[in-house]
Design a protein around this motif. Structure first.
Motif, PDB file in Angstrom:
ATOM      1  N   GLN A  41       0.827  -1.203   0.000  1.00  0.00           N
ATOM      2  CA  GLN A  41       0.000   0.000   0.000  1.00  0.00           C
ATOM      3  C   GLN A  41       0.865   1.257   0.000  1.00  0.00           C
ATOM      4  O   GLN A  41       0.554   2.227  -0.691  1.00  0.00           O
ATOM      5  N   CYS A  42       1.948   1.243   0.760  1.00  0.00           N
ATOM      6  CA  CYS A  42       2.840   2.399   0.812  1.00  0.00           C
ATOM      7  C   CYS A  42       3.515   2.634  -0.537  1.00  0.00           C
ATOM      8  O   CYS A  42       3.730   3.776  -0.936  1.00  0.00           O
ATOM      9  N   LEU A  43       3.836   1.566  -1.235  1.00  0.00           N
ATOM     10  CA  LEU A  43       4.445   1.699  -2.556  1.00  0.00           C
ATOM     11  C   LEU A  43       3.462   2.318  -3.539  1.00  0.00           C
ATOM     12  O   LEU A  43       3.845   3.149  -4.363  1.00  0.00           O
ATOM     13  N   ARG A  44       2.207   1.946  -3.432  1.00  0.00           N
ATOM     14  CA  ARG A  44       1.179   2.529  -4.299  1.00  0.00           C
ATOM     15  C   ARG A  44       0.954   4.012  -3.993  1.00  0.00           C
ATOM     16  O   ARG A  44       0.571   4.772  -4.869  1.00  0.00           O
ATOM     17  N   GLU A  45       1.161   4.408  -2.742  1.00  0.00           N
ATOM     18  CA  GLU A  45       0.971   5.807  -2.349  1.00  0.00           C
ATOM     19  C   GLU A  45       2.138   6.690  -2.763  1.00  0.00           C
ATOM     20  O   GLU A  45       2.052   7.897  -2.657  1.00  0.00           O
ATOM     21  N   GLY A  46       3.243   6.102  -3.195  1.00  0.00           N
ATOM     22  CA  GLY A  46       4.353   6.886  -3.713  1.00  0.00           C
ATOM     23  C   GLY A  46       5.571   6.980  -2.819  1.00  0.00           C
ATOM     24  O   GLY A  46       6.449   7.788  -3.083  1.00  0.00           O
ATOM     25  N   HIS A  47       5.662   6.179  -1.789  1.00  0.00           N
ATOM     26  CA  HIS A  47       6.847   6.187  -0.938  1.00  0.00           C
ATOM     27  C   HIS A  47       7.987   5.475  -1.651  1.00  0.00           C
ATOM     28  O   HIS A  47       7.768   4.536  -2.411  1.00  0.00           O
ATOM     29  N   CYS A  48       9.214   5.931  -1.437  1.00  0.00           N
ATOM     30  CA  CYS A  48      10.430   5.343  -2.021  1.00  0.00           C
ATOM     31  C   CYS A  48      10.363   5.335  -3.549  1.00  0.00           C
ATOM     32  O   CYS A  48      10.735   4.372  -4.203  1.00  0.00           O
TER      33      CYS A  48
END
Length: 75
Positions: A41-48
């Protein structure tokens, strides 16, 4: 400097260093630690985002026939 170079075992897979750094970045992000969301979910939100783009470029360079001469992207 990426954490991949600091006393880690060699990953035999292609783009292993970028994969490991992306995983560590996601697991140490405030999205996972404080908001208790999954790394996906964090990857989808644009983190990293930078490491994600580097990992994508490395995987894409594996399919590129010019990579025989230029080498793989990433580290």
């Amino acid at each position: 400097m990426p954490k991949y170079y600091e006393e880690k075992e060699e990953d035999g897979r292609a783009c292993g260093g970028v994969r490991e750094d992306l995983r560590q970045c996601l697991l140490e992000s405030p999205c996972v630690l404080q908001e208790n969301k999954s790394p996906k979910q964090c990857l989808r939100e644009g983190h990293c985002k930078g490491l994600q783009l580097t990992f994508f470029a490395c995987k894409r360079s594996m399919l590129d026939t010019r990579a025989r001469f230029r080498g793989r992207k990433g580290y």
